[in-house]
Design a protein around this motif. Structure first.
Motif, PDB file in Angstrom:
ATOM      1  N   TRP A  41       0.875  -1.212   0.076  1.00 44.14           N
ATOM      2  CA  TRP A  41       0.048   0.007   0.035  1.00 44.14           C
ATOM      3  C   TRP A  41       0.593   1.246  -0.023  1.00 44.14           C
ATOM      4  O   TRP A  41       2.076   1.025   0.318  1.00 44.14           O
ATOM      5  N   THR A  59      -3.863   3.289  -0.078  1.00 49.24           N
ATOM      6  CA  THR A  59      -4.530   2.565  -1.322  1.00 49.24           C
ATOM      7  C   THR A  59      -3.555   1.315  -1.576  1.00 49.24           C
ATOM      8  O   THR A  59      -2.556   1.366  -1.537  1.00 49.24           O
ATOM      9  N   SER A  63      -2.630   7.545  -0.364  1.00 46.43           N
ATOM     10  CA  SER A  63      -3.716   7.769  -1.650  1.00 46.43           C
ATOM     11  C   SER A  63      -3.064   8.980  -2.169  1.00 46.43           C
ATOM     12  O   SER A  63      -3.327   9.248  -3.665  1.00 46.43           O
ATOM     13  N   GLU A  83      -9.219   1.054  -1.185  1.00 46.81           N
ATOM     14  CA  GLU A  83      -8.761   2.526  -0.438  1.00 46.81           C
ATOM     15  C   GLU A  83      -9.543   2.782   0.571  1.00 46.81           C
ATOM     16  O   GLU A  83     -10.534   2.608   0.550  1.00 46.81           O
TER      17      GLU A  83
END
Length: 494
Positions: free
Chosen positions: A335, A374, A338, A369
């Motif tokens: 991840w 995200t 974002s 997300e």
């Protein structure tokens, strides 16, 4: 004495003017990010590479041997640096300018990705908790109790009294046989009463009381809302007529609209939290009971059903709710923040930070997300560093350089090639070597619409085309300027 005062005043004035001018220059330089990126430097360090020539991005065919102002546009010329094949897919910045440009970074992490989806829902009746009251035999409505659709009823609430003449004759025969004491005949008469639709409670009442009871009192078998009441005093009812319908309130359904882009991650049994504006501070917990098989064609949403208990009856169908669907990947995933993701509409990119101030645009495949993070399904590796602030400046520079983005694992950095830049245009003149176009803006180059002559990458591009045709043109940026790589007749009008 007066002359000395004038001289002092003059010196003070000059000092003030110089101070203001110097302060303005200093502030301007600070706002520009001192040391400012000079036109001949672009985003690259002059110590690392040597400029081959300078050019105007709006007219890249023309080369200049020194920096300066473009003769075509009100802008500074841009340098074209000498670089190796490995540098063609990256943007380089002097490390000393990183802070001035406002660049911030984050490390690609890995872990269990717990996420949530916030959507809206509406309370509705539980369609499984429904009682339908029908006429079991023909009769006449003698009385209707004081109820109307929408009333909340208790269990066994009386709705109407119906006179059933057939029952009167059958009950009279039953009582006569009861007095004679013939057990077999009495059993047959009791069975006949059942077949006429007489409730068992009424048969017991007739047998114990010894009196004919030709009236049937319709009652609600459950507590809930009276949805329909189709009886009026004096009317005739026939066998099978629906006289009333009651919907229970012991539980309600929460209909949740889930966007189709998130529909694939919803599962039966998934936990939810619901908050109703009608009850601030109250959180209702439940689980997804059903995922309906049809998507709303207008809103492009999938409806998910959650059943909520309603013991006190305060949950009213029609109330809205803010619903949070809690999800867990249950697997370790990559991840990034974002804010590091650049969404172009057709793909998602991140700017990967490499050594010595080099940055590479990398296409990534996105997952869930949540909470500013995200999930990355493909394109990055754990521990890599990505740009979280200032990446749009780098992406713009990459577009000007014609850098094509690629997935890190699928394409090695040295295999990156120049991307095409597209625009709509109309052919002014064409031959087997070049074409003159009145074209619209090349947005990826920052180049406005104009009439220009381009060399053709292949003479076959002119086949089937003539002066006046509207085309979609794709060009590549070479060392000699822009070159036409594709001409299609499908272009729209300018």
């Amino acid at each position: 004495m007066i002359l000395k005062k004038w001289n002092g005043a003059l010196l003070v004035g000059i000092s003030l003017v110089l101070g203001v001018a110097g302060g303005y220059w200093f502030a301007h330089q600070r706002m520009s990010g001192v040391p400012a990126i000079a036109p001949e430097q672009s985003l690259n360090s002059p110590d690392e590479r040597k400029a081959l020539y300078w050019y105007d991005p709006m007219y890249p065919q023309q080369k200049f041997d020194k920096p300066g102002k473009s003769p075509f546009m009100d802008m500074q010329l841009v340098p074209q640096y000498a670089s190796g094949a490995g540098d063609r897919a990256t943007v380089s910045i002097d490390p000393g300018l990183t802070q001035n440009l406002g660049l911030r970074f984050a490390t690609v992490g890995r872990g269990i990705f717990d996420s949530s989806l916030d959507v809206t829902g509406v309370l509705a009746f539980n369609e499984r908790d429904v009682a339908v009251i029908q006429a079991r035999t023909t009769g006449f409505v003698e009385r209707v109790y004081d109820h109307a659709p929408g009333d909340v009823l208790k269990a066994n609430a009386a709705l109407a009294d119906i006179l059933v003449p057939e029952w009167a004759a059958a009950q009279t025969e039953f009582l006569a046989l009861r007095r004679n004491g013939d057990a077999d005949l009495l059993a047959a008469a009791r069975q006949r009463l059942r077949l006429t639709g007489m409730p068992a409670t009424l048969i017991t009442q007739v047998e114990r009381g010894g009196k004919v009871q030709p009236y049937l009192t319709l009652t609600s078998p459950i507590a809930g809302v009276l949805q329909e009441l189709n009886v009026r005093a004096g009317m005739t009812v026939a066998t099978g007529d629906t006289l009333a319908r009651v919907n229970g309130l012991s539980s309600v359904w929460l209909a949740v609209a889930v966007p189709e882009s998130d529909a694939g991650s919803i599962t039966v049994g998934q936990a939810i939290e619901a908050r109703l504006p009608a009850f601030p501070g109250t959180v209702l917990n439940g689980k997804v009971g059903a995922i309906l098989p049809e998507t709303n064609p207008d809103s492009r949403t999938l409806r998910v059903r959650v059943e909520l208990p309603n013991p006190d009856g305060r949950l009213k169908p029609g109330l809205t709710a803010q619903v949070r669907l809690n999800r867990s990947s249950e697997q370790s995933v990559l991840w990034v923040p974002s804010e590091a993701v650049i969404r172009t509409g057709r793909r998602a990119l991140v700017m990967l930070a490499e050594d010595a101030g080099r940055y590479r645009p990398v296409e990534v495949h996105l997952g869930q997300e949540s909470d500013g993070k995200t999930a990355i399904l493909k394109g990055l590796e754990e521990g890599q560093k990505v740009v979280t602030s200032g990446q749009f400046l780098l992406d713009s520079e990459a577009s000007l350089k014609g850098i094509v983005t690629s997935t890190e694992k699928d394409s090695p950095p040295s295999a990156a090639a120049s991307s095409f830049h597209e625009a709509d245009g109309q052919i002014v003149e064409i031959n087997d070597k070049e074409v003159t176009l009145a074209h619209g803006p090349f947005k990826t180059l920052g180049m406005p619409g104009m009439t220009m002559t381009f060399p053709l990458a292949n003479p076959a591009l002119m086949q089937g085309l003539k002066t006046g045709d509207k085309v979609r043109v794709a060009v590549s940026q070479t060392d000699d300027g822009l070159r036409v790589e594709r001409l299609d007749k499908s272009g729209s009008q300018l």
